[in-house]
Design a protein around this motif. Structure first.
Motif, mmCIF file in Angstrom:
data_model
loop_
_atom_site.group_PDB
_atom_site.id
_atom_site.type_symbol
_atom_site.label_atom_id
_atom_site.label_comp_id
_atom_site.label_asym_id
_atom_site.label_seq_id
_atom_site.Cartn_x
_atom_site.Cartn_y
_atom_site.Cartn_z
ATOM 1 N N ILE A 1 47.864 39.837 56.614
ATOM 2 C CA ILE A 1 46.659 40.336 55.953
ATOM 3 C C ILE A 1 45.805 41.129 56.952
ATOM 4 O O ILE A 1 45.337 42.221 56.652
ATOM 5 N N VAL B 1 41.695 45.471 48.537
ATOM 6 C CA VAL B 1 42.629 44.465 49.035
ATOM 7 C C VAL B 1 42.285 43.156 48.341
ATOM 8 O O VAL B 1 41.151 42.678 48.432
ATOM 9 N N LYS C 1 43.308 39.168 47.790
ATOM 10 C CA LYS C 1 44.066 37.981 48.208
ATOM 11 C C LYS C 1 44.132 37.056 47.000
ATOM 12 O O LYS C 1 43.107 36.532 46.567
ATOM 13 N N THR C 2 45.308 36.892 46.448
ATOM 14 C CA THR C 2 45.484 36.114 45.227
ATOM 15 C C THR C 2 45.861 34.675 45.545
ATOM 16 O O THR C 2 46.166 34.346 46.688
ATOM 17 N N ASN C 3 45.858 33.824 44.542
ATOM 18 C CA ASN C 3 46.449 32.502 44.695
ATOM 19 C C ASN C 3 47.767 32.432 43.925
ATOM 20 O O ASN C 3 48.175 31.390 43.462
ATOM 21 N N GLN D 1 44.625 45.082 56.842
ATOM 22 C CA GLN D 1 43.203 45.392 56.763
ATOM 23 C C GLN D 1 42.731 46.252 57.925
ATOM 24 O O GLN D 1 41.727 46.934 57.815
ATOM 25 N N PHE E 1 47.970 40.448 48.044
ATOM 26 C CA PHE E 1 48.629 39.509 48.945
ATOM 27 C C PHE E 1 48.829 38.190 48.222
ATOM 28 O O PHE E 1 47.920 37.702 47.554
ATOM 29 N N CYS E 2 50.001 37.604 48.380
ATOM 30 C CA CYS E 2 50.271 36.287 47.818
ATOM 31 C C CYS E 2 49.544 35.227 48.640
ATOM 32 O O CYS E 2 49.177 35.457 49.789
ATOM 33 N N SER E 3 49.396 34.062 48.048
ATOM 34 C CA SER E 3 48.660 32.990 48.720
ATOM 35 C C SER E 3 49.410 32.414 49.904
ATOM 36 O O SER E 3 48.798 31.854 50.810
ATOM 37 N N PRO F 1 48.156 34.842 57.651
ATOM 38 C CA PRO F 1 46.904 35.573 57.874
ATOM 39 C C PRO F 1 47.104 36.800 58.762
ATOM 40 O O PRO F 1 46.386 37.782 58.646
ATOM 41 N N VAL G 1 53.515 40.875 49.930
ATOM 42 C CA VAL G 1 52.525 41.939 49.786
ATOM 43 C C VAL G 1 53.084 42.976 48.818
ATOM 44 O O VAL G 1 54.248 43.340 48.874
#
Length: 106
Positions: free
Chosen positions: A49, A65, A67-69, A53, A40-42, A46, A85
């Protein structure tokens, strides 16, 4: 530094045809059992996401899964497609990306 390596790996996976990018394609990859890791991109919501999930396929198959920055613009620059995503559908690419993400926050 690791962020650039992950983006490079995503570019290679894209050229190899091993990425599913965007909500619908990622969802299909999860349902068909192709997805090995979900990124997932930053700057995604939410709600997106949480939606992924809660999927039973992810829980049952224990798909990582991450969650990147990394922003959607950086993804667009690396792989040529703007998506929040992404699923990596290859075992080797996904292992490398998970390893890089464990070394440092990407």
């Amino acid at each position: 530094m690791l962020k650039e390596k992950v983006l490079s790996m995503l570019g290679l996976a894209r050229r190899a045809g091993k990425l599913s990018m965007g909500h619908d394609m990622a969802e299909q990859a999860v349902k068909k059992g192709k997805a090995k890791v979900i990124l997932f991109c930053s700057d995604v919501s939410p709600r997106l996401i949480d939606e992924f999930q809660k999927k039973e396929e992810i829980k049952n198959k224990k798909i990582p899964v991450i969650k990147t920055n990394i922003t959607m613009n950086e993804i667009h620059y690396s792989v040529g497609y703007k998506a929040g995503v992404i699923t990596v559908d290859d075992e080797n690419f996904s292992k490398r990306i998970v390893t890089l993400s464990e070394q440092e926050e990407i």
